[in-house]
Design an enzyme around this catalytic site. Sequence first.
Site, PDB file in Angstrom:
ATOM      1  N   GLY A 155      25.673 -22.824  19.287  1.00 23.99           N
ATOM      2  CA  GLY A 155      24.435 -22.057  19.269  1.00 23.99           C
ATOM      3  C   GLY A 155      24.320 -21.052  20.401  1.00 23.99           C
ATOM      4  N   GLY A 190      26.110 -18.383  20.831  1.00 29.60           N
ATOM      5  CA  GLY A 190      26.291 -17.005  20.363  1.00 29.60           C
ATOM      6  C   GLY A 190      27.735 -16.569  20.203  1.00 29.60           C
ATOM      7  N   LYS A 191      28.657 -17.523  20.140  1.00 25.94           N
ATOM      8  CA  LYS A 191      30.078 -17.181  20.036  1.00 25.94           C
ATOM      9  C   LYS A 191      30.378 -16.418  18.733  1.00 25.94           C
ATOM     10  CE  LYS A 191      31.278 -21.468  20.325  1.00 25.94           C
ATOM     11  NZ  LYS A 191      29.965 -22.133  20.433  1.00 25.94           N
ATOM     12  N   SER A 192      29.882 -16.929  17.620  1.00 32.23           N
ATOM     13  CA  SER A 192      30.160 -16.267  16.331  1.00 32.23           C
ATOM     14  C   SER A 192      29.568 -14.865  16.316  1.00 32.23           C
ATOM     15  CB  SER A 192      29.556 -17.046  15.163  1.00 32.23           C
ATOM     16  OG  SER A 192      29.854 -18.392  15.276  1.00 32.23           O
ATOM     17  N   THR A 193      28.386 -14.730  16.910  1.00 27.13           N
ATOM     18  CA  THR A 193      27.725 -13.415  16.955  1.00 27.13           C
ATOM     19  C   THR A 193      28.607 -12.418  17.703  1.00 27.13           C
ATOM     20  OG1 THR A 193      25.633 -14.634  17.063  1.00 27.13           O
ATOM     21  CG2 THR A 193      25.548 -12.298  17.632  1.00 27.13           C
ATOM     22  N   ARG A 251      28.607 -23.619   5.581  1.00 27.33           N
ATOM     23  CA  ARG A 251      27.211 -23.159   5.577  1.00 27.33           C
ATOM     24  C   ARG A 251      27.124 -22.033   4.555  1.00 27.33           C
ATOM     25  NH1 ARG A 251      27.359 -22.647  11.934  1.00 27.33           N
ATOM     26  NH2 ARG A 251      27.150 -24.827  12.495  1.00 27.33           N
ATOM     27  N   ARG A 302      18.088 -20.620  14.460  1.00 27.84           N
ATOM     28  CA  ARG A 302      19.159 -20.370  13.496  1.00 27.84           C
ATOM     29  C   ARG A 302      18.879 -21.092  12.189  1.00 27.84           C
ATOM     30  NH1 ARG A 302      25.307 -21.646  15.175  1.00 27.84           N
ATOM     31  NH2 ARG A 302      24.671 -23.774  14.725  1.00 27.84           N
ATOM     32  N   ARG A 344      23.731 -31.614  19.756  1.00 22.71           N
ATOM     33  CA  ARG A 344      24.404 -30.419  20.271  1.00 22.71           C
ATOM     34  C   ARG A 344      23.981 -30.129  21.706  1.00 22.71           C
ATOM     35  NH1 ARG A 344      26.713 -27.264  15.648  1.00 22.71           N
ATOM     36  NH2 ARG A 344      26.703 -28.893  14.086  1.00 22.71           N
ATOM     37  N   ASN A 350      25.155 -15.620  28.205  1.00 24.38           N
ATOM     38  CA  ASN A 350      24.615 -14.829  27.098  1.00 24.38           C
ATOM     39  C   ASN A 350      23.098 -14.763  27.184  1.00 24.38           C
ATOM     40  OD1 ASN A 350      24.190 -13.411  24.755  1.00 24.38           O
ATOM     41  ND2 ASN A 350      24.705 -15.101  23.377  1.00 24.38           N
TER      42      ASN A 350
HETATM   43  N1  ATP Z   1      21.745 -13.072  23.485  1.00 24.49           N
HETATM   44  C1  ATP Z   1      21.089 -13.694  22.499  1.00 24.49           C
HETATM   45  N2  ATP Z   1      19.752 -13.816  22.559  1.00 24.49           N
HETATM   46  C2  ATP Z   1      19.060 -14.443  21.587  1.00 24.49           C
HETATM   47  N3  ATP Z   1      19.604 -15.017  20.495  1.00 24.49           N
HETATM   48  C3  ATP Z   1      20.946 -14.954  20.362  1.00 24.49           C
HETATM   49  C4  ATP Z   1      21.759 -14.285  21.350  1.00 24.49           C
HETATM   50  N4  ATP Z   1      23.062 -14.397  20.961  1.00 24.49           N
HETATM   51  C5  ATP Z   1      23.046 -15.072  19.785  1.00 24.49           C
HETATM   52  N5  ATP Z   1      21.785 -15.402  19.412  1.00 24.49           N
HETATM   53  C6  ATP Z   1      21.345 -16.169  18.229  1.00 24.49           C
HETATM   54  O1  ATP Z   1      21.601 -17.542  18.505  1.00 24.49           O
HETATM   55  C7  ATP Z   1      21.974 -18.240  17.287  1.00 24.49           C
HETATM   56  C8  ATP Z   1      23.311 -18.962  17.505  1.00 24.49           C
HETATM   57  O2  ATP Z   1      24.355 -18.003  17.581  1.00 24.49           O
HETATM   58  P1  ATP Z   1      25.788 -18.262  16.899  1.00 24.49           P
HETATM   59  O3  ATP Z   1      25.640 -18.813  15.530  1.00 24.49           O
HETATM   60  O4  ATP Z   1      26.575 -17.012  17.106  1.00 24.49           O
HETATM   61  O5  ATP Z   1      26.315 -19.427  17.894  1.00 24.49           O
HETATM   62  P2  ATP Z   1      27.722 -20.171  17.965  1.00 24.49           P
HETATM   63  O6  ATP Z   1      28.005 -20.302  19.415  1.00 24.49           O
HETATM   64  O7  ATP Z   1      28.718 -19.457  17.143  1.00 24.49           O
HETATM   65  O8  ATP Z   1      27.387 -21.585  17.354  1.00 24.49           O
HETATM   66  P3  ATP Z   1      28.358 -22.672  16.586  1.00 24.49           P
HETATM   67  O9  ATP Z   1      29.378 -23.060  17.625  1.00 24.49           O
HETATM   68  O10 ATP Z   1      27.411 -23.780  16.231  1.00 24.49           O
HETATM   69  O11 ATP Z   1      28.944 -21.983  15.378  1.00 24.49           O
HETATM   70  C9  ATP Z   1      22.057 -17.201  16.181  1.00 24.49           C
HETATM   71  O12 ATP Z   1      20.874 -17.294  15.409  1.00 24.49           O
HETATM   72  C10 ATP Z   1      22.151 -15.868  16.945  1.00 24.49           C
HETATM   73  O13 ATP Z   1      21.592 -14.809  16.210  1.00 24.49           O
END
Ligand code: ATP
Length: 203
Positions: free
Chosen positions: A18, A20-23, A48, A141, A152, A174
């Site tokens: 969560g 933001g890695k995927s983002t 998903r 999310r 988590r 982030n």
């Molecule tokens: N800088 C930020 N500020 C606010 N929200 C953010 C930011 N970066 C990402 N997000 C939001 O946080 C949520 C989690 O991001 P994301 O799905 O990319 O996480 P992840 O690290 O890939 O998680 P996982 O490991 O569970 O797949 C998403 O809804 C995304 O839009």
Amino acid sequence: MSPVVELLRPLVISGPSGVGKSTLLQRLFADYPDKFGFSVSHTTRAPRPGEEDGKQYYFVTRDRFTELLAGGAFIEHAEFSGNFYGTSFMTVREVSQAGRRCILDIEAQGVRQIKSTNLNPVYLFISPPSLTALRSRLRARGTESEASVAKRLATALKEIEYAKEGAHEYVIVNDDLDRTYDLFRRVALGEEIVSDSLPPLDD
Ligand SMILES: Nc1ncnc2c1ncn2[C@@H]1O[C@H](COP(=O)(O)OP(=O)(O)OP(=O)(O)O)[C@@H](O)[C@H]1O
């Protein structure tokens, strides 16, 4: 080290679920469609909505995963929130052979395992600004139950503790997404950056 040398090393990105890695990865791949390759992991978790087999993950059954594991297919693997995840030697090799820098999305246990191989990647940790901010992102999310969010967050605490031991070459917090992305892009392109400080763990 020069960017050219750095680009030969795979990049391991890790950080709590969560964060933001995927983002960040989606943005990088959109900006540089030919430069990088994602090492697609195997997982036993259910896809998903919108996820495709072979794209975000290879979605496999527990039996198939166990079979691959027994055959020595994985560089690292872990059980997380009741599901198995693993990175295969084959996928990393495929990316390198295509002339791209391989990027691996790996959680803390996997980072420990990779450290005992000869992969020699650059390790990058993406941290949330705080655990409270992470909780809000996971809730917003909308993909997790409250129990899964709690699980988590407990894991996140351990991941940040591990990062505090200095396990990673670079740390980026982030907070503002554009700022984070700019730093992330630079690390991916082989530049050196000044790491951010990890947040306190008492919130
Ligand atoms: N800088 C930020 N500020 C606010 N929200 C953010 C930011 N970066 C990402 N997000 C939001 O946080 C949520 C989690 O991001 P994301 O799905 O990319 O996480 P992840 O690290 O890939 O998680 P996982 O490991 O569970 O797949 C998403 O809804 C995304 O839009």
